[in-house]
Enzyme design. Structure first.
Site, PDB file in Angstrom:
ATOM      1  N   THR A  52      14.114  -5.008  -4.324  1.00 41.63           N
ATOM      2  CA  THR A  52      13.129  -4.270  -3.537  1.00 41.63           C
ATOM      3  C   THR A  52      11.975  -3.764  -4.404  1.00 41.63           C
ATOM      4  O   THR A  52      12.154  -3.536  -5.604  1.00 41.63           O
ATOM      5  CB  THR A  52      13.842  -3.070  -2.867  1.00 41.63           C
ATOM      6  OG1 THR A  52      12.864  -2.171  -2.364  1.00 41.63           O
ATOM      7  CG2 THR A  52      14.696  -2.283  -3.864  1.00 41.63           C
ATOM      8  N   ASP A  53      10.830  -3.528  -3.758  1.00 42.92           N
ATOM      9  CA  ASP A  53       9.702  -2.929  -4.490  1.00 42.92           C
ATOM     10  C   ASP A  53       9.955  -1.449  -4.781  1.00 42.92           C
ATOM     11  O   ASP A  53       9.213  -0.833  -5.562  1.00 42.92           O
ATOM     12  CB  ASP A  53       8.390  -3.106  -3.707  1.00 42.92           C
ATOM     13  CG  ASP A  53       8.379  -2.448  -2.326  1.00 42.92           C
ATOM     14  OD1 ASP A  53       9.420  -1.922  -1.899  1.00 42.92           O
ATOM     15  OD2 ASP A  53       7.309  -2.456  -1.674  1.00 42.92           O
ATOM     16  N   GLU A  54      10.994  -0.860  -4.144  1.00 43.15           N
ATOM     17  CA  GLU A  54      11.224   0.581  -4.311  1.00 43.15           C
ATOM     18  C   GLU A  54      11.651   0.942  -5.741  1.00 43.15           C
ATOM     19  O   GLU A  54      11.598   2.109  -6.123  1.00 43.15           O
ATOM     20  CB  GLU A  54      12.257   1.074  -3.284  1.00 43.15           C
ATOM     21  CG  GLU A  54      11.794   0.767  -1.873  1.00 43.15           C
ATOM     22  CD  GLU A  54      12.570   1.465  -0.759  1.00 43.15           C
ATOM     23  OE1 GLU A  54      13.186   2.512  -1.014  1.00 43.15           O
ATOM     24  OE2 GLU A  54      12.551   0.940   0.364  1.00 43.15           O
TER      25      GLU A  54
ATOM     26  N   TYR B 121      19.291   4.987  -3.596  1.00 42.68           N
ATOM     27  CA  TYR B 121      19.206   3.556  -3.232  1.00 42.68           C
ATOM     28  C   TYR B 121      18.395   2.794  -4.272  1.00 42.68           C
ATOM     29  O   TYR B 121      18.871   1.808  -4.842  1.00 42.68           O
ATOM     30  CB  TYR B 121      18.573   3.397  -1.841  1.00 42.68           C
ATOM     31  CG  TYR B 121      18.089   1.978  -1.559  1.00 42.68           C
ATOM     32  CD1 TYR B 121      18.983   0.922  -1.462  1.00 42.68           C
ATOM     33  CD2 TYR B 121      16.717   1.703  -1.407  1.00 42.68           C
ATOM     34  CE1 TYR B 121      18.533  -0.384  -1.212  1.00 42.68           C
ATOM     35  CE2 TYR B 121      16.266   0.401  -1.157  1.00 42.68           C
ATOM     36  CZ  TYR B 121      17.178  -0.634  -1.062  1.00 42.68           C
ATOM     37  OH  TYR B 121      16.736  -1.920  -0.830  1.00 42.68           O
TER      38      TYR B 121
ATOM     39  N   LYS C 278      19.519  -0.159  -6.991  1.00 42.90           N
ATOM     40  CA  LYS C 278      18.917  -1.495  -7.026  1.00 42.90           C
ATOM     41  C   LYS C 278      18.301  -1.759  -8.408  1.00 42.90           C
ATOM     42  O   LYS C 278      18.395  -2.864  -8.944  1.00 42.90           O
ATOM     43  CB  LYS C 278      17.855  -1.646  -5.933  1.00 42.90           C
ATOM     44  CG  LYS C 278      18.392  -1.659  -4.518  1.00 42.90           C
ATOM     45  CD  LYS C 278      19.304  -2.822  -4.175  1.00 42.90           C
ATOM     46  CE  LYS C 278      18.596  -4.153  -4.141  1.00 42.90           C
ATOM     47  NZ  LYS C 278      19.517  -5.241  -3.670  1.00 42.90           N
TER      48      LYS C 278
HETATM   49  P1  NAD Z   1      21.394  -4.833   5.546  1.00 44.47           P
HETATM   50  O1  NAD Z   1      21.861  -3.438   5.296  1.00 44.47           O
HETATM   51  O2  NAD Z   1      20.852  -5.196   6.888  1.00 44.47           O
HETATM   52  O3  NAD Z   1      22.573  -5.856   5.238  1.00 44.47           O
HETATM   53  C1  NAD Z   1      23.408  -5.734   4.128  1.00 44.47           C
HETATM   54  C2  NAD Z   1      24.586  -6.678   4.323  1.00 44.47           C
HETATM   55  O4  NAD Z   1      25.423  -6.568   3.164  1.00 44.47           O
HETATM   56  C3  NAD Z   1      25.453  -6.345   5.534  1.00 44.47           C
HETATM   57  O5  NAD Z   1      25.783  -7.513   6.239  1.00 44.47           O
HETATM   58  C4  NAD Z   1      26.686  -5.714   4.933  1.00 44.47           C
HETATM   59  O6  NAD Z   1      27.865  -5.902   5.718  1.00 44.47           O
HETATM   60  C5  NAD Z   1      26.767  -6.432   3.595  1.00 44.47           C
HETATM   61  N1  NAD Z   1      27.505  -5.675   2.580  1.00 44.47           N
HETATM   62  C6  NAD Z   1      27.338  -4.362   2.242  1.00 44.47           C
HETATM   63  N2  NAD Z   1      28.219  -4.025   1.280  1.00 44.47           N
HETATM   64  C7  NAD Z   1      28.924  -5.148   0.992  1.00 44.47           C
HETATM   65  C8  NAD Z   1      29.967  -5.443   0.078  1.00 44.47           C
HETATM   66  N3  NAD Z   1      30.470  -4.509  -0.750  1.00 44.47           N
HETATM   67  N4  NAD Z   1      30.455  -6.700   0.034  1.00 44.47           N
HETATM   68  C9  NAD Z   1      29.957  -7.663   0.863  1.00 44.47           C
HETATM   69  N5  NAD Z   1      28.997  -7.432   1.768  1.00 44.47           N
HETATM   70  C10 NAD Z   1      28.479  -6.197   1.822  1.00 44.47           C
HETATM   71  O7  NAD Z   1      20.341  -5.110   4.403  1.00 44.47           O
HETATM   72  P2  NAD Z   1      19.008  -5.995   4.442  1.00 44.47           P
HETATM   73  O8  NAD Z   1      17.899  -5.166   4.963  1.00 44.47           O
HETATM   74  O9  NAD Z   1      19.308  -7.305   5.040  1.00 44.47           O
HETATM   75  O10 NAD Z   1      18.751  -6.172   2.870  1.00 44.47           O
HETATM   76  C11 NAD Z   1      19.301  -7.283   2.162  1.00 44.47           C
HETATM   77  C12 NAD Z   1      18.890  -7.186   0.706  1.00 44.47           C
HETATM   78  O11 NAD Z   1      17.470  -7.178   0.615  1.00 44.47           O
HETATM   79  C13 NAD Z   1      19.361  -5.895   0.030  1.00 44.47           C
HETATM   80  O12 NAD Z   1      19.779  -6.227  -1.269  1.00 44.47           O
HETATM   81  C14 NAD Z   1      18.117  -5.015   0.004  1.00 44.47           C
HETATM   82  O13 NAD Z   1      18.153  -4.153  -1.108  1.00 44.47           O
HETATM   83  C15 NAD Z   1      17.023  -6.047  -0.130  1.00 44.47           C
HETATM   84  N6  NAD Z   1      15.724  -5.667   0.437  1.00 44.47           N
HETATM   85  C16 NAD Z   1      15.630  -5.199   1.731  1.00 44.47           C
HETATM   86  C17 NAD Z   1      14.377  -4.889   2.249  1.00 44.47           C
HETATM   87  C18 NAD Z   1      14.218  -4.400   3.677  1.00 44.47           C
HETATM   88  O14 NAD Z   1      13.113  -4.001   4.068  1.00 44.47           O
HETATM   89  N7  NAD Z   1      15.247  -4.436   4.511  1.00 44.47           N
HETATM   90  C19 NAD Z   1      13.226  -5.021   1.457  1.00 44.47           C
HETATM   91  C20 NAD Z   1      13.360  -5.507   0.149  1.00 44.47           C
HETATM   92  C21 NAD Z   1      14.614  -5.827  -0.347  1.00 44.47           C
HETATM   93  P1  TYD Z   2      12.821   2.850   6.346  1.00 45.47           P
HETATM   94  O1  TYD Z   2      12.698   1.868   7.457  1.00 45.47           O
HETATM   95  O2  TYD Z   2      14.052   3.683   6.239  1.00 45.47           O
HETATM   96  O3  TYD Z   2      12.532   2.041   4.991  1.00 45.47           O
HETATM   97  P2  TYD Z   2      12.281   2.608   3.487  1.00 45.47           P
HETATM   98  O4  TYD Z   2      12.659   4.035   3.428  1.00 45.47           O
HETATM   99  O5  TYD Z   2      13.196   1.751   2.686  1.00 45.47           O
HETATM  100  O6  TYD Z   2      10.827   2.369   3.213  1.00 45.47           O
HETATM  101  O7  TYD Z   2      11.589   3.845   6.443  1.00 45.47           O
HETATM  102  C1  TYD Z   2      10.257   3.374   6.433  1.00 45.47           C
HETATM  103  C2  TYD Z   2       9.348   4.580   6.452  1.00 45.47           C
HETATM  104  O8  TYD Z   2       9.505   5.250   7.715  1.00 45.47           O
HETATM  105  C3  TYD Z   2       9.691   5.625   5.400  1.00 45.47           C
HETATM  106  O9  TYD Z   2       8.478   6.208   4.930  1.00 45.47           O
HETATM  107  C4  TYD Z   2      10.507   6.663   6.147  1.00 45.47           C
HETATM  108  C5  TYD Z   2       9.929   6.608   7.541  1.00 45.47           C
HETATM  109  N1  TYD Z   2      10.869   6.896   8.660  1.00 45.47           N
HETATM  110  C6  TYD Z   2      10.525   7.860   9.625  1.00 45.47           C
HETATM  111  O10 TYD Z   2       9.455   8.495   9.574  1.00 45.47           O
HETATM  112  N2  TYD Z   2      11.412   8.096  10.634  1.00 45.47           N
HETATM  113  C7  TYD Z   2      12.605   7.429  10.735  1.00 45.47           C
HETATM  114  O11 TYD Z   2      13.392   7.705  11.679  1.00 45.47           O
HETATM  115  C8  TYD Z   2      12.917   6.442   9.741  1.00 45.47           C
HETATM  116  C9  TYD Z   2      14.223   5.687   9.794  1.00 45.47           C
HETATM  117  C10 TYD Z   2      12.017   6.207   8.728  1.00 45.47           C
END
Ligand code: NAD
Ligand code: TYD
Length: 368
Positions: free
Chosen positions: A134-136, A160, A164
């Site tokens: 992630t960019d975070e 989180y 990461k």
């Molecule tokens: P998500 O929370 O929707 O899915 C995570 C999946 O991992 C789930 O299916 C869960 O059951 C599985 N999981 C969790 N713990 C596990 C374990 N111990 N063993 C096996 N499986 C396990 O997450 P996502 O949004 O699909 O993100 C996927 C990846 O991308 C993550 O690594 C996240 O850090 C990264 N990422 C997400 C975003 C975003 O905006 N969602 C952005 C950048 C990077």
């Molecule tokens: P989120 O979707 O949780 O992603 P991330 O924290 O990883 O960026 O949140 C996106 C942005 O929205 C973040 O600035 C927090 C804000 N947010 C709200 O204002 N209300 C909400 O209920 C949630 C879930 C997020």
């Protein structure tokens, strides 16, 4: 023909990746390893479970032996590692699971990959470990700061992002120390089909339809760079095909939006959808739009997230120049598709929002 292990393939991005991969590369073997936490759902892999090239294994990446056995048994040559605890708010209320899965789990995968690919007589001819991050990890930007590049120093602020960041460093170390063929992608905020309704966009859509408050943290001015999930999945494919081993690639959508603007756009789109489709008022009678009201009346400012990062943005130069990556979806189109998908897949989001999610939300808002 490649043999992939996709960890976290029942989650949001993982499921989108698996659907894409099976369609693009029907000769490849795709094994999903997912422990099905609250965020993982087999319904997101609908249509694949009968497919011969596909196998689902419900186990945790924290189980060292399971991973090692699977790599050998399936002769895996490519790991695409999505599995993680991924929600910042949950990491604030309970960081321990983030350490276990994101750090210890990633290390287990690396150890198993090293053993199967570098220390074994029947190792595949070539291998790749792709880590999805992630960019975070780069921390928070001010209003005029340039976007995060691959050389921006790490400064994670939440449990989180810290977990990461730790996993990114371990992946890097396994390349430099042992020669494991790794790549990492650090992506901005994703949205689209199959996203669990605890993240901003799907949560706001579901709450708007159910007539619940739309909780905006603080003043809603926080900015994220939004990428439609299909574009992220394509970017990972490009990294696997064209990325330089040992490198990291920052992936972004070039779509910076403040939270409050996004919530207002969702409200306006839902008002319009109810005007265009009379059936929605019957399906969602509690929505303000069902009674001729305005969805935006549900917007409520709530207590800010502790340590809330203000802005994330990506400098996409490396992914553009080396991989030829450019997002194909702009935010307006991606958001419209996402709202359509949520309206057409009510059964999916009702199924994933089971008791554990509701309990957590209740507890979370009670304590804030
Ligand atoms: P998500 O929370 O929707 O899915 C995570 C999946 O991992 C789930 O299916 C869960 O059951 C599985 N999981 C969790 N713990 C596990 C374990 N111990 N063993 C096996 N499986 C396990 O997450 P996502 O949004 O699909 O993100 C996927 C990846 O991308 C993550 O690594 C996240 O850090 C990264 N990422 C997400 C975003 C975003 O905006 N969602 C952005 C950048 C990077
Ligand atoms: P989120 O979707 O949780 O992603 P991330 O924290 O990883 O960026 O949140 C996106 C942005 O929205 C973040 O600035 C927090 C804000 N947010 C709200 O204002 N209300 C909400 O209920 C949630 C879930 C997020």
């Amino acid at each position: 023909m490649a043999r992939l292990l996709v960890t976290g393939g029942a989650g949001f991005i993982g499921a989108n990746f698996v659907h894409y991969w099976v369609e693009q590369y029907p000769d490849d073997r795709v094994v999903v390893l997912d422990s099905l936490t609250y965020a993982g759902n087999l319904a997101s892999l609908e249509g694949l479970t009968d497919c011969e090239q596909f196998r689902f294994v419900k186990e945790s990446i924290v189980e060292k032996d399971v991973v090692a056995t699977l790599l050998r048994e399936e002769q895996i040559d490519t790991v695409v590692h999505f599995a993680a605890e991924s929600h910042v708010d949950r990491s604030i209320s309970g960081p321990a699971d983030f350490i276990d899965t994101n750090i210890v789990g990633t290390h287990n995968l690396l150890q198993a990959a090293r053993s199967a690919w570098l220390d074994s007589d029947d190792a595949p001819a070539s291998h790749r470990f792709h880590h999805v991050s992630t960019d975070e990890v780069y921390g928070s930007l001010g209003p005029t700061d340039p976007g995060f590049s691959e050389s921006t120093p790490y400064a994670p602020n939440s449990p989180y992002s810290a977990s990461k960041a730790a996993s990114d460093h371990l992946v890097r170390a396994y390349h430099h120390t042992y020669g494991l063929q790794v790549t990492t992608s650090n992506c901005s905020n994703n949205y689209g089909p199959y996203q669990f309704p605890e993240k901003l966009i799907p949560l706001m859509i579901v709450n708007a339809l159910e007539g619940k408050l739309l909780p905006v943290y603080g003043d809603g001015s926080n900015i994220r760079d939004w990428l439609y999930v299909e574009d992220h999945v394509r970017a990972i494919d490009l990294v696997l095909k064209k990325g330089r081993v040992g490198e990291t690639y920052n992936i972004g959508g070039n779509e910076e939006w403040a939270n409050i603007d996004i919530v207002n756009r969702i409200c306006a789109a839902i008002d319009t959808a109810f005007v265009d489709d009379g059936e929605l008022a019957t399906r969602f009678p509690d929505a303000p739009a069902a009674k001729g009201g305005q969805t935006a009346s549900l917007i409520t400012s709530v207590k800010d997230r502790p340590g809330h990062d203000w802005r994330y943005a990506i400098d996409p130069s490396r992914a553009q120049n080396e991989l030829g990556f450019r997002p194909q979806h702009d935010f307006a189109g991606g958001l419209a598709s996402t709202i359509d998908w949520m309206l057409n897949n009510e059964a999916w989001w009702r199924a994933v929002m089971d008791g554990s999610y509701r309990d957590w939300v209740t507890k979370h808002y009670a304590s804030s």
